[in-house]
Design a protein around this motif. Structure first.
Motif, PDB file in Angstrom:
ATOM      1  N   GLN A  39      13.102  12.306  75.001  1.00 45.93           N
ATOM      2  CA  GLN A  39      13.336  12.655  76.407  1.00 45.93           C
ATOM      3  C   GLN A  39      14.239  11.609  77.057  1.00 45.93           C
ATOM      4  N   LYS A  40      13.991  10.332  76.760  1.00 46.44           N
ATOM      5  CA  LYS A  40      14.828   9.257  77.308  1.00 46.44           C
ATOM      6  C   LYS A  40      16.204   9.226  76.637  1.00 46.44           C
ATOM      7  N   TYR A  41      16.247   9.587  75.357  1.00 45.33           N
ATOM      8  CA  TYR A  41      17.505   9.555  74.608  1.00 45.33           C
ATOM      9  C   TYR A  41      18.441  10.676  75.062  1.00 45.33           C
ATOM     10  N   GLY A  42      17.877  11.763  75.541  1.00 45.87           N
ATOM     11  CA  GLY A  42      18.686  12.880  75.998  1.00 45.87           C
ATOM     12  C   GLY A  42      19.605  12.477  77.136  1.00 45.87           C
ATOM     13  N   GLY A  43      20.638  13.267  77.344  1.00 48.60           N
ATOM     14  CA  GLY A  43      21.601  12.992  78.400  1.00 48.60           C
ATOM     15  C   GLY A  43      22.956  12.630  77.834  1.00 48.60           C
ATOM     16  N   LYS A  44      23.812  12.111  78.691  1.00 49.46           N
ATOM     17  CA  LYS A  44      25.192  11.804  78.312  1.00 49.46           C
ATOM     18  C   LYS A  44      25.336  10.377  77.799  1.00 49.46           C
ATOM     19  N   TRP A  45      26.070  10.251  76.689  1.00 53.98           N
ATOM     20  CA  TRP A  45      26.414   8.957  76.101  1.00 53.98           C
ATOM     21  C   TRP A  45      27.934   8.894  75.957  1.00 53.98           C
ATOM     22  N   TYR A  46      28.487   7.717  76.199  1.00 48.14           N
ATOM     23  CA  TYR A  46      29.907   7.460  75.979  1.00 48.14           C
ATOM     24  C   TYR A  46      30.051   6.714  74.659  1.00 48.14           C
ATOM     25  N   GLU A  47      30.978   7.176  73.851  1.00 52.98           N
ATOM     26  CA  GLU A  47      31.225   6.459  72.604  1.00 52.98           C
ATOM     27  C   GLU A  47      32.094   5.250  72.911  1.00 52.98           C
ATOM     28  N   ILE A  48      31.603   4.082  72.523  1.00 51.08           N
ATOM     29  CA  ILE A  48      32.352   2.843  72.721  1.00 51.08           C
ATOM     30  C   ILE A  48      33.240   2.585  71.503  1.00 51.08           C
ATOM     31  N   SER A  49      32.702   2.821  70.305  1.00 55.22           N
ATOM     32  CA  SER A  49      33.509   2.677  69.084  1.00 55.22           C
ATOM     33  C   SER A  49      32.860   3.462  67.950  1.00 55.22           C
ATOM     34  N   HIS A  50      33.662   3.709  66.906  1.00 51.77           N
ATOM     35  CA  HIS A  50      33.173   4.424  65.728  1.00 51.77           C
ATOM     36  C   HIS A  50      33.977   4.023  64.503  1.00 51.77           C
ATOM     37  N   LEU A  51      33.382   4.240  63.339  1.00 48.59           N
ATOM     38  CA  LEU A  51      34.134   4.095  62.099  1.00 48.59           C
ATOM     39  C   LEU A  51      34.994   5.345  61.931  1.00 48.59           C
ATOM     40  N   PRO A  52      36.165   5.200  61.316  1.00 52.37           N
ATOM     41  CA  PRO A  52      37.050   6.359  61.165  1.00 52.37           C
ATOM     42  C   PRO A  52      36.378   7.472  60.354  1.00 52.37           C
ATOM     43  N   MET A  53      36.565   8.698  60.811  1.00 51.08           N
ATOM     44  CA  MET A  53      36.050   9.851  60.084  1.00 51.08           C
ATOM     45  C   MET A  53      36.920  11.064  60.370  1.00 51.08           C
ATOM     46  N   TYR A  54      36.924  11.959  59.448  1.00 54.52           N
ATOM     47  CA  TYR A  54      37.812  13.117  59.489  1.00 54.52           C
ATOM     48  C   TYR A  54      37.647  13.935  60.759  1.00 54.52           C
ATOM     49  N   PHE A  55      36.416  14.242  61.134  1.00 50.06           N
ATOM     50  CA  PHE A  55      36.233  15.161  62.250  1.00 50.06           C
ATOM     51  C   PHE A  55      36.538  14.544  63.607  1.00 50.06           C
ATOM     52  N   GLN A  56      36.846  13.268  63.682  1.00 51.89           N
ATOM     53  CA  GLN A  56      37.254  12.658  64.952  1.00 51.89           C
ATOM     54  C   GLN A  56      38.727  12.257  64.930  1.00 51.89           C
ATOM     55  N   ARG A  57      39.450  12.715  63.952  1.00 51.69           N
ATOM     56  CA  ARG A  57      40.837  12.280  63.758  1.00 51.69           C
ATOM     57  C   ARG A  57      41.762  12.636  64.918  1.00 51.69           C
ATOM     58  N   LYS A  58      41.474  13.709  65.650  1.00 49.86           N
ATOM     59  CA  LYS A  58      42.351  14.135  66.748  1.00 49.86           C
ATOM     60  C   LYS A  58      41.960  13.523  68.092  1.00 49.86           C
ATOM     61  N   CYS A  59      40.826  12.857  68.142  1.00 45.98           N
ATOM     62  CA  CYS A  59      40.353  12.262  69.396  1.00 45.98           C
ATOM     63  C   CYS A  59      41.132  10.990  69.708  1.00 45.98           C
ATOM     64  N   ILE A  60      41.610  10.893  70.961  1.00 46.95           N
ATOM     65  CA  ILE A  60      42.334   9.675  71.353  1.00 46.95           C
ATOM     66  C   ILE A  60      41.695   8.984  72.558  1.00 46.95           C
ATOM     67  N   ALA A  61      40.744   9.677  73.232  1.00 45.41           N
ATOM     68  CA  ALA A  61      40.118   9.080  74.421  1.00 45.41           C
ATOM     69  C   ALA A  61      38.906   9.908  74.844  1.00 45.41           C
ATOM     70  N   ASN A  62      38.119   9.317  75.736  1.00 47.86           N
ATOM     71  CA  ASN A  62      37.024  10.011  76.421  1.00 47.86           C
ATOM     72  C   ASN A  62      36.039  10.711  75.488  1.00 47.86           C
ATOM     73  N   ILE A  63      35.608  10.027  74.453  1.00 48.18           N
ATOM     74  CA  ILE A  63      34.643  10.630  73.536  1.00 48.18           C
ATOM     75  C   ILE A  63      33.245  10.493  74.136  1.00 48.18           C
ATOM     76  N   THR A  64      32.554  11.630  74.235  1.00 50.44           N
ATOM     77  CA  THR A  64      31.197  11.628  74.765  1.00 50.44           C
ATOM     78  C   THR A  64      30.299  12.490  73.890  1.00 50.44           C
ATOM     79  N   ALA A  65      29.005  12.259  74.022  1.00 46.08           N
ATOM     80  CA  ALA A  65      27.988  13.083  73.372  1.00 46.08           C
ATOM     81  C   ALA A  65      26.942  13.409  74.428  1.00 46.08           C
ATOM     82  N   GLN A  66      26.579  14.658  74.507  1.00 42.25           N
ATOM     83  CA  GLN A  66      25.545  15.113  75.432  1.00 42.25           C
ATOM     84  C   GLN A  66      24.397  15.662  74.591  1.00 42.25           C
TER      85      GLN A  66
END
Length: 182
Positions: A39-66
């Protein structure tokens, strides 16, 4: 001769100790925290950094997870990012708890009717989360995937380095982390 033997013994001992410490450090595997309050983990998170991966290859900014908790205790996932052509793209999935503490999840981004297919879910382990659920380190049982998430689009450097150090302790190559703007 006796002095040479002592020197050789000392050098051999140092090398052996050094190798055994390296081996122990290399054997440290990522470990999920014991418990996550979903319940506390739910909500919006901003990605600060990640290891390179195929499915994020086109992302250049504003990565979020809800994340949202579903009635069946699965977790709805909506990942979004901005691409080079200034388009916001998103991917919707569901996460399935794999342990009683809800700290190990398996995530699928397949269409609803195909999520039953074996071996199509990725590991999502919460490796570290602060008590107020403001910063999280997420990975899996291998060192292949890693994300540092924050409730705010920016994270102070001291906190960021602390989470980097945790990742290093688990054997992640933090020199490959990608940090994109918000």
């Amino acid at each position: 001769m006796k002095m040479l033997f002592k020197s050789l013994f000392a050098a051999t001992s140092l090398v052996t100790i050094s190798l055994s410490m390296t081996t122990r450090a290399e054997m440290v595997r990522p470990q999920a925290v014991n418990q996550v309050d979903i319940q506390k983990y739910g909500g919006k998170w901003y990605e600060i950094s990640h290891l390179p991966m195929y499915f994020q290859r086109k992302c250049i900014a504003n990565i979020t997870a809800q994340y949202s908790v579903n009635a069946d205790q699965t977790i709805g996932v909506l990942n979004s990012c901005r691409t080079a052509n200034d388009e916001m793209v998103s991917s919707e999935g569901v996460a399935y708890p794999q342990n009683r503490g809800n700290s190990k999840l398996k995530v699928s981004f397949l269409p609803k009717g195909l999520r039953w297919i074996p071996f199509t879910k990725g590991h999502y382990w919460v490796l570290r989360v602060d008590p107020e659920y403001k910063v999280a380190l997420v990975g899996g049982p291998s060192n292949k995937y890693l994300w540092i998430l924050s409730r705010e689009p920016q994270l102070d450097e001291a906190t960021y380095q602390s989470y980097i150090n945790t990742a290093k302790d688990y054997g992640y190559d933090v020199t490959k982390l990608i940090k994109l703007p918000h």
